[in-house]
Design a protein around this motif. Structure first.
Motif, mmCIF file in Angstrom:
data_model
loop_
_atom_site.group_PDB
_atom_site.id
_atom_site.type_symbol
_atom_site.label_atom_id
_atom_site.label_comp_id
_atom_site.label_asym_id
_atom_site.label_seq_id
_atom_site.Cartn_x
_atom_site.Cartn_y
_atom_site.Cartn_z
ATOM 1 N N GLY A 78 0.531 -0.764 -0.006
ATOM 2 C CA GLY A 78 0.018 -0.031 -0.221
ATOM 3 C C GLY A 78 1.067 1.629 0.057
ATOM 4 N N GLN A 79 2.049 0.821 1.114
ATOM 5 C CA GLN A 79 2.211 2.468 0.753
ATOM 6 C C GLN A 79 3.841 3.180 -0.028
ATOM 7 N N ILE A 80 3.484 1.263 -1.849
ATOM 8 C CA ILE A 80 4.860 1.433 -2.361
ATOM 9 C C ILE A 80 3.331 2.398 -3.431
ATOM 10 N N GLN B 204 3.946 5.084 7.927
ATOM 11 C CA GLN B 204 3.261 3.599 7.542
ATOM 12 C C GLN B 204 1.923 3.652 8.795
ATOM 13 N N TRP B 205 2.140 3.541 9.720
ATOM 14 C CA TRP B 205 0.717 3.607 10.472
ATOM 15 C C TRP B 205 -0.164 4.048 10.397
ATOM 16 N N ALA B 206 -0.780 5.325 10.086
ATOM 17 C CA ALA B 206 -1.678 6.159 8.819
ATOM 18 C C ALA B 206 -1.967 5.013 7.895
ATOM 19 N N ARG B 207 -1.021 4.999 7.273
ATOM 20 C CA ARG B 207 -1.491 4.121 6.081
ATOM 21 C C ARG B 207 -2.319 2.537 6.516
ATOM 22 N N ARG B 208 -1.645 2.126 7.432
ATOM 23 C CA ARG B 208 -1.926 0.978 7.738
ATOM 24 C C ARG B 208 -3.724 0.986 8.450
ATOM 25 N N LEU B 209 -3.437 1.772 9.108
ATOM 26 C CA LEU B 209 -4.910 2.612 10.383
ATOM 27 C C LEU B 209 -5.528 2.788 8.978
ATOM 28 N N LEU B 210 -5.390 3.477 8.085
ATOM 29 C CA LEU B 210 -6.560 3.734 7.111
ATOM 30 C C LEU B 210 -6.762 2.500 6.576
ATOM 31 N N THR B 211 -6.388 1.931 5.374
ATOM 32 C CA THR B 211 -6.552 0.490 4.946
ATOM 33 C C THR B 211 -7.128 -0.485 5.934
#
Length: 454
Positions: free
Chosen positions: A345-347, A359-366
């Motif tokens: 997702g980050q990539i 990364q924590w924000a991206r993870r929590l969003l997904t």
């Protein structure tokens, strides 16, 4: 043509120059792992071992379990051919993804952004995000089910607990990319070991397995129910976001950024992913085989839920620990998949949008987007609805495949973009055949669904 001339031609094939206009993929770990330049072949291979196993995680995630269980229980060994076919597709496509990343210095998302116009890129980004959400949906369900089976935690509670794994990737990345790879491989060994024991206990007929694996049945195409599960298996096996992931993480190796170094890196990266995906083939085939032995001819053909399989495995296989091993492997699979999906997702977000968020924000969003439908479906329809949602997520994944496969094959076939690293015509033809098979199967599924035959 000199190396400088070839590089100039390759640059002219893209809308902008990567070196001047675009940061490297996963910049914080790009070229961070040392590759010995003068060493025996085993040490050089060992330096490249890791990305292939991280990619293989996506080929044995909880989504595979649902489709493989349903396929084995309903149709015995028949769909083993689809597992073999999808794995061969995966080996080819992941090799192409590694080649793209190493040869161009771009991951697949960056390559799309550097070539396609903005509206096309936006659609590709949306398609890939949908695939990642569908994958995450499977991970939430799988992990929640594993927590319920092992510790008695209700499904809704387990789904909410999975939000905490947003911090697992942060911890692992802070330890270093090699530590992250070691964590992934350790969990893969646990999964492999659990299924090795179950296969021994199941004692399946080797002849029937080999025949089903290498000789396809016409029923796969003519039976809509079998086709639905077959496409789900392909969707669960050949995962769109894995192509983006692999094209990026192969660049974590500090190989020489010249033609000789890239050629050597492509060789070892392809070897790494091929070996890892053979392991994934064993796991996927094992799930279906154990399901076929335990359920197909014992009056349990309707078993399609992981919870049902957990309850029935031990008594039907005559091995008391079989159910526990099944749940432990499922939990390991869910943990592994959540790490690699977050990284993908980050990539994708950085490559398509040049948008960097923590990364924590991206993870929590997904994860938040995935948790909501799981909680709603579980509350309204219970475990059966969750199981159906799990299979459906894999079909959604399959529908997104063309949006990743077609650009990948287009790029690696183009000599203007790849230079001397463009794939030969025969390989390009095979890759387009794979893309065509995926498109045709998806069209057939859509037709059956719309006309009411699916």
């Amino acid at each position: 043509m000199s190396d400088a001339d070839a590089a100039a031609v390759a640059r002219s094939a893209w809308r902008f120059d990567r070196v001047d206009d675009e940061p490297p993929s996963l910049r914080e770990v790009n070229a961070s792992i040392r590759v010995p330049q003068t060493a025996v072949w085993f040490r050089r291979l060992f330096a490249f071992i890791g990305p292939g196993y991280m990619v293989s995680v996506g080929y044995m995630d909880p989504g595979n379990w649902a489709t493989d269980l349903a396929g084995g229980a309903q149709f015995g060994y028949t769909l083993l051919f689809i597992i073999m076919l999808s794995n061969l597709m995966a080996i080819l496509l992941q090799a192409l993804a590694a080649r793209l990343g190493i040869a161009t210095g771009r991951d697949l998302a960056q390559a799309c952004r550097a070539y396609y116009p903005r509206p096309v890129n936006f659609l590709l980004w949306i398609a890939c995000e949908l695939a990642i959400i569908a994958c995450d949906l499977a991970e939430v369900i799988g992990t929640a089910i594993a927590l319920q089976l092992l510790f008695g935690i209700p499904l809704i509670g387990g789904a909410i607990i999975t939000a905490l794994d947003a911090f697992l990737l942060l911890f692992l990345m802070n330890k270093g990319f090699r530590f992250l790879e070691a964590f992934i491989i350790a969990l893969l060994i646990i999964i492999f070991g659990c299924f090795a024991v179950q296969i021994v206990a199941a004692a399946p007929p080797v002849g029937s397995i080999l025949h089903s694996m290498f000789v396809p049945s016409s029923q796969i195409v003519t039976n809509p129910e079998m086709l639905y599960i077959a496409i789900g298996i392909i969707g669960a096996t050949v995962m769109p976001h894995n192509l983006y992931l692999h094209s990026s993480i192969v660049q974590t190796r500090a190989y020489e950024r010249n033609d000789a170094g890239r050629r050597d890196a492509i060789k070892w990266a392809t070897t790494d992913s091929t070996i890892a995906l053979i392991l994934a083939l064993f796991v996927n085939a094992s799930i279906l085989i154990v399901s076929a032995v335990a359920f197909h001819n014992t009056g349990h053909q309707d078993v399609a839920e992981i919870g049902q399989a957990f309850e029935l495995l031990s008594p039907l296989l005559g091995l008391g620990i079989a159910s526990t091993l099944f749940a432990v492997a499922l939990l390991a699979s869910g943990l592994n998949s959540t790490v690699t999906a977050t990284l993908a997702g980050q990539i994708v977000m950085e490559g398509f949008l040049r948008l960097r968020i923590p990364q924590w924000a991206r993870r929590l969003l997904t994860r938040g987007i995935a948790i909501v439908p799981v909680v709603i479906v579980t509350a309204l329809y219970g475990e059966k609805g969750t199981a159906q949602l799990l299979v459906f997520s894999q079909v959604i994944l399959s529908m997104q495949l063309p949006f990743a496969v077609v650009p990948l094959v287009q790029f690696v076939s183009d000599k203007k973009k790849m230079g001397k690293f463009a794939i030969p015509r025969a390989v390009a033809l095979l890759a387009w055949v794979v893309a065509a098979i995926i498109l045709v199967l998806n069209f057939k599924l859509l037709y059956d669904t719309v006309t009411g035959f699916g």
